[in-house]
Design a protein around this motif. Structure first.
Motif, PDB file in Angstrom:
ATOM      1  N   LYS A   1      11.462  24.936   3.873  1.00 30.43           N
ATOM      2  CA  LYS A   1      11.361  23.893   4.889  1.00 30.43           C
ATOM      3  C   LYS A   1      12.630  23.775   5.735  1.00 30.43           C
ATOM      4  CE  LYS A   1       8.230  21.051   2.082  1.00 30.43           C
ATOM      5  NZ  LYS A   1       8.024  19.711   1.454  1.00 30.43           N
ATOM      6  N   GLY A   2      13.377  24.869   5.839  1.00 32.66           N
ATOM      7  CA  GLY A   2      14.646  24.819   6.557  1.00 32.66           C
ATOM      8  C   GLY A   2      14.490  24.430   8.013  1.00 32.66           C
ATOM      9  N   PHE A   3      13.548  25.063   8.741  1.00 29.27           N
ATOM     10  CA  PHE A   3      13.366  24.781  10.172  1.00 29.27           C
ATOM     11  C   PHE A   3      12.829  23.375  10.389  1.00 29.27           C
ATOM     12  CE2 PHE A   3      10.964  25.276  14.251  1.00 29.27           C
ATOM     13  CZ  PHE A   3      12.062  25.493  15.054  1.00 29.27           C
ATOM     14  N   SER A   4      11.942  22.954   9.508  1.00 28.77           N
ATOM     15  CA  SER A   4      11.406  21.594   9.589  1.00 28.77           C
ATOM     16  C   SER A   4      12.523  20.566   9.400  1.00 28.77           C
ATOM     17  CB  SER A   4      10.323  21.399   8.527  1.00 28.77           C
ATOM     18  OG  SER A   4       9.913  20.040   8.467  1.00 28.77           O
TER      19      SER A   4
ATOM     20  N   ILE B   1      16.441  16.443  11.584  1.00 31.81           N
ATOM     21  CA  ILE B   1      17.812  15.947  11.724  1.00 31.81           C
ATOM     22  C   ILE B   1      18.250  15.955  13.188  1.00 31.81           C
ATOM     23  CG2 ILE B   1      20.200  16.250  10.987  1.00 31.81           C
ATOM     24  CD1 ILE B   1      18.096  15.349   8.844  1.00 31.81           C
ATOM     25  N   VAL B   2      17.825  16.957  13.957  1.00 29.90           N
ATOM     26  CA  VAL B   2      18.163  16.997  15.387  1.00 29.90           C
ATOM     27  C   VAL B   2      17.563  15.797  16.101  1.00 29.90           C
ATOM     28  CG1 VAL B   2      17.757  18.222  17.558  1.00 29.90           C
ATOM     29  CG2 VAL B   2      18.496  19.482  15.553  1.00 29.90           C
ATOM     30  N   LYS B   3      16.286  15.528  15.857  1.00 26.90           N
ATOM     31  CA  LYS B   3      15.631  14.407  16.538  1.00 26.90           C
ATOM     32  C   LYS B   3      16.228  13.068  16.119  1.00 26.90           C
ATOM     33  CE  LYS B   3      11.222  16.704  17.456  1.00 26.90           C
ATOM     34  NZ  LYS B   3       9.748  16.709  17.271  1.00 26.90           N
ATOM     35  N   GLY B   4      16.449  12.902  14.815  1.00 28.29           N
ATOM     36  CA  GLY B   4      17.029  11.649  14.348  1.00 28.29           C
ATOM     37  C   GLY B   4      18.438  11.439  14.874  1.00 28.29           C
ATOM     38  N   THR B   5      19.233  12.500  14.865  1.00 31.49           N
ATOM     39  CA  THR B   5      20.624  12.405  15.324  1.00 31.49           C
ATOM     40  C   THR B   5      20.699  12.109  16.818  1.00 31.49           C
ATOM     41  OG1 THR B   5      21.372  13.929  13.601  1.00 31.49           O
ATOM     42  CG2 THR B   5      22.814  13.661  15.512  1.00 31.49           C
TER      43      THR B   5
ATOM     44  N   ARG C   1      11.614  27.942  21.339  1.00 33.60           N
ATOM     45  CA  ARG C   1      10.768  27.958  20.136  1.00 33.60           C
ATOM     46  C   ARG C   1      11.581  27.911  18.850  1.00 33.60           C
ATOM     47  NH1 ARG C   1       6.012  32.435  21.555  1.00 33.60           N
ATOM     48  NH2 ARG C   1       5.161  31.307  23.373  1.00 33.60           N
ATOM     49  N   ARG C   2      12.768  28.514  18.868  1.00 31.56           N
ATOM     50  CA  ARG C   2      13.610  28.516  17.662  1.00 31.56           C
ATOM     51  C   ARG C   2      14.592  27.352  17.653  1.00 31.56           C
ATOM     52  NH1 ARG C   2      16.805  33.569  17.865  1.00 31.56           N
ATOM     53  NH2 ARG C   2      17.595  32.836  15.854  1.00 31.56           N
TER      54      ARG C   2
ATOM     55  N   LYS D   1       6.723  19.794  18.665  1.00 29.09           N
ATOM     56  CA  LYS D   1       5.529  19.007  18.369  1.00 29.09           C
ATOM     57  C   LYS D   1       5.605  18.286  17.026  1.00 29.09           C
ATOM     58  CE  LYS D   1       2.488  22.056  21.055  1.00 29.09           C
ATOM     59  NZ  LYS D   1       1.283  22.931  21.013  1.00 29.09           N
ATOM     60  N   GLN D   2       6.549  18.684  16.194  1.00 27.81           N
ATOM     61  CA  GLN D   2       6.629  18.081  14.851  1.00 27.81           C
ATOM     62  C   GLN D   2       7.100  16.630  14.948  1.00 27.81           C
ATOM     63  OE1 GLN D   2       8.862  20.242  11.732  1.00 27.81           O
ATOM     64  NE2 GLN D   2       9.877  18.305  11.268  1.00 27.81           N
TER      65      GLN D   2
END
Length: 505
Positions: A76-79, A84-88, A204-205, A210-211
């Motif tokens: 689940k590394g990418f997830s 964390i990116v969105k929350g931060t 994409r990376r 969309k998550q």
């Protein structure tokens, strides 16, 4: 050659470039603005948002790396990166807006001794730096991600971009914008650094757009991150406390102390932080394997290798401090009197370089074990000690006392953190570490003795400054490594043995 060895070499080279570009930034500021009240106002104001910036940059990297490893093992590394990116981003955005709006209110109260022009400079400097925080937060997550991929040099490169843009802003915009050109260049650099990461990874990376953000996962991460980030911010809080004291000691105190600190901290950033960063993934892997023996060996090696490179560098700077300050800063608005004052402060700051480098390695141990709260407790003690030492020493010897205070605080901080980690892990091989430190110290003293002899008895300092420094550096390095060979320092043997094995293979 292993991928880790290549990554380590590239990281060391990129760190050299980053630190020397940072030094060049300080040289440009010193040349253009000297140690005037304008520079005092800029430095005093940027210290506050800069504490948040380092809180995000360094703290995020230290917390994200072990967290990413844990989720990667679960597939689940990418997830996790996406969450964390969105929350931060949202957390950083709120801090950014709030800081920018509140700056006109708290800056005049913090620095009442500034004149009207100085106050305006401080307010707008703080506003611009606070506006950068939203982007810095996202950059910090990706720099932690690149470190987790052992792409240390790319992470450092992205920070170098920010420094280069700051330099460009000062060089090309100082006439129309004055000192504001420096924070403006920094803001542009943070945006440019973000765009480079986006371009390199590709949309994409970059994240899963969309998550939906998993708030529980973000909260769980920040429970680990906050003690680490707050611990990282301790150093900046102490700098802020120093700035509050310095701002009341007359024009030039803030900027001159800053120039001195920046200069002497270069060895710490190059060797102390570099070795600590390289050791960190090894510690994280040892923790993942539940191999405490390997973990403790990593800490021991980190402390030994750090001291091997740092000790002669710091000692050499002590012998050549005035000349170092002169060649780095003395030009334009930075006068000979500023050189003399900066040299005095830099000499007193030197203890902090050694102690905080030791602490940088120890800190990685706490963060790997997810026990950052111990570091936070030690940090709070260091802040209290800093206030006490500042009050005592500044009343005795003025601004120089603030530099001396930093060295005493570093000693207290490193002692507390080392003894705490020692108890948690069940102890290190102190006899092995002590033996290596003893041999390295004797080798360093031999180097210093030769340098002092050449400087004062053979009057090598009568040479022009550039040939003089070049000669002394080469001579010091030669004497030091000969002494290491004579005293059979084990860490040097290990480095040479690994090199020979690599050549044979």
């Amino acid at each position: 050659m292993s991928k880790l060895r290549i990554a380590s070499i590239l990281f060391l080279l990129s760190t050299f470039f980053l630190k020397f570009s940072s030094m060049f930034r300080d040289i440009i500021i010193a040349k253009l603005f000297g140690n005037s009240y304008v520079t005092d106002a800029y430095i005093a104001a940027m210290t506050i948002p800069n504490a948040l910036i380092l809180f995000m940059l360094t703290g995020m990297k230290d917390a994200f790396l072990p967290s990413y490893y844990k989720y990667s093992q679960l597939g689940k590394g990418f997830s996790h990166l996406t969450n964390i990116v969105k929350g931060t981003f949202w957390i950083s955005f709120v801090i950014s807006v709030a800081g920018a709006l509140l700056s006109p209110l708290f800056i005049p109260k913090l620095y009442p001794d500034f004149n009207n022009h100085g106050t305006q400079i401080a307010i707008w400097t703080a506003v611009i730096y606070f506006l950068s925080v939203a982007i810095v937060g996202v950059n910090a997550v990706y720099e932690g991600y690149f470190d987790a991929q052992k792409m240390f040099s790319f992470s450092t490169f992205s920070q170098t971009i920010v420094v280069l843009c700051t330099i460009g802003g000062a060089l090309f915009l100082h006439r129309p914008m004055g000192i504001y050109s420096v924070p403006f260049g920094y803001f542009v650099g943070t945006v440019f650094s973000f765009l480079i990461k986006l371009f390199y990874l590709g949309p994409r990376r970059f994240i899963d757009w969309k998550q939906p953000m998993d708030r529980e996962e973000v909260i769980s991460f920040y429970r680990i991150f906050l003690p680490i980030g707050l611990t990282i911010a301790v150093g900046q809080v102490n700098l802020f406390v120093n700035t509050l004291f310095a701002a009341r000691l007359g024009e030039g105190a803030v900027s001159t102390l800053n120039y001195a600190f920046r200069l002497v901290s270069i060895p710490q950033a190059i060797f102390g932080v570099t070795i600590a960063t390289i050791v960190f993934p090894l510690l994280a892997e040892a923790k993942a394997k539940n191999d405490m023996a390997l973990f403790k060996a990593g800490i021991e090696k980190g402390l030994t290798y750090m001291f091997l490179f740092l000790a002669p560098t710091v000692a050499g700077m002590l012998v050549l401090m005035k000349e170092c300050v002169q060649i780095v800063y003395e030009r334009g608005a930075f006068t000979a009197s500023a050189t003399a004052q900066t040299s005095e402060y830099a000499f007193l700051y030197i203890g902090s370089v050694l102690f905080y480098s030791i602490q940088a390695v120890i800190a990685k141990g706490f963060y790997t074990l997810e026990k950052g709260h111990y570091m936070l407790r030690a940090g709070i003690v260091s802040i209290i000690a800093n206030i006490i030492f500042n009050a005592i020493f500044s009343s005795m010897i003025g601004a120089a006392g603030l530099a001396l205070s930093a060295s005493f605080v570093g000693l207290v901080y490193s002692l507390i953190t080392f003894t705490t980690l020692y108890k948690i892990t069940g102890g290190f091989r102190l006899s092995v570490i002590g033996k290596e430190y003893g041999k390295i110290t004797i080798s360093t003293l031999a180097m210093v003795a030769v340098l002092l002899l050449v400087k004062y008895e053979l009057h090598a300092d009568r040479l022009a400054i550039i040939p003089y420094l070049a000669f002394m550096i080469v001579l010091g390095a030669a004497v030091y490594f000969v002494a290491l060979w004579v005293f059979k320092v084990e860490s040097v043997k290990e480095i040479l043995t690994k090199k020979r094995r690599k050549e044979v293979s």
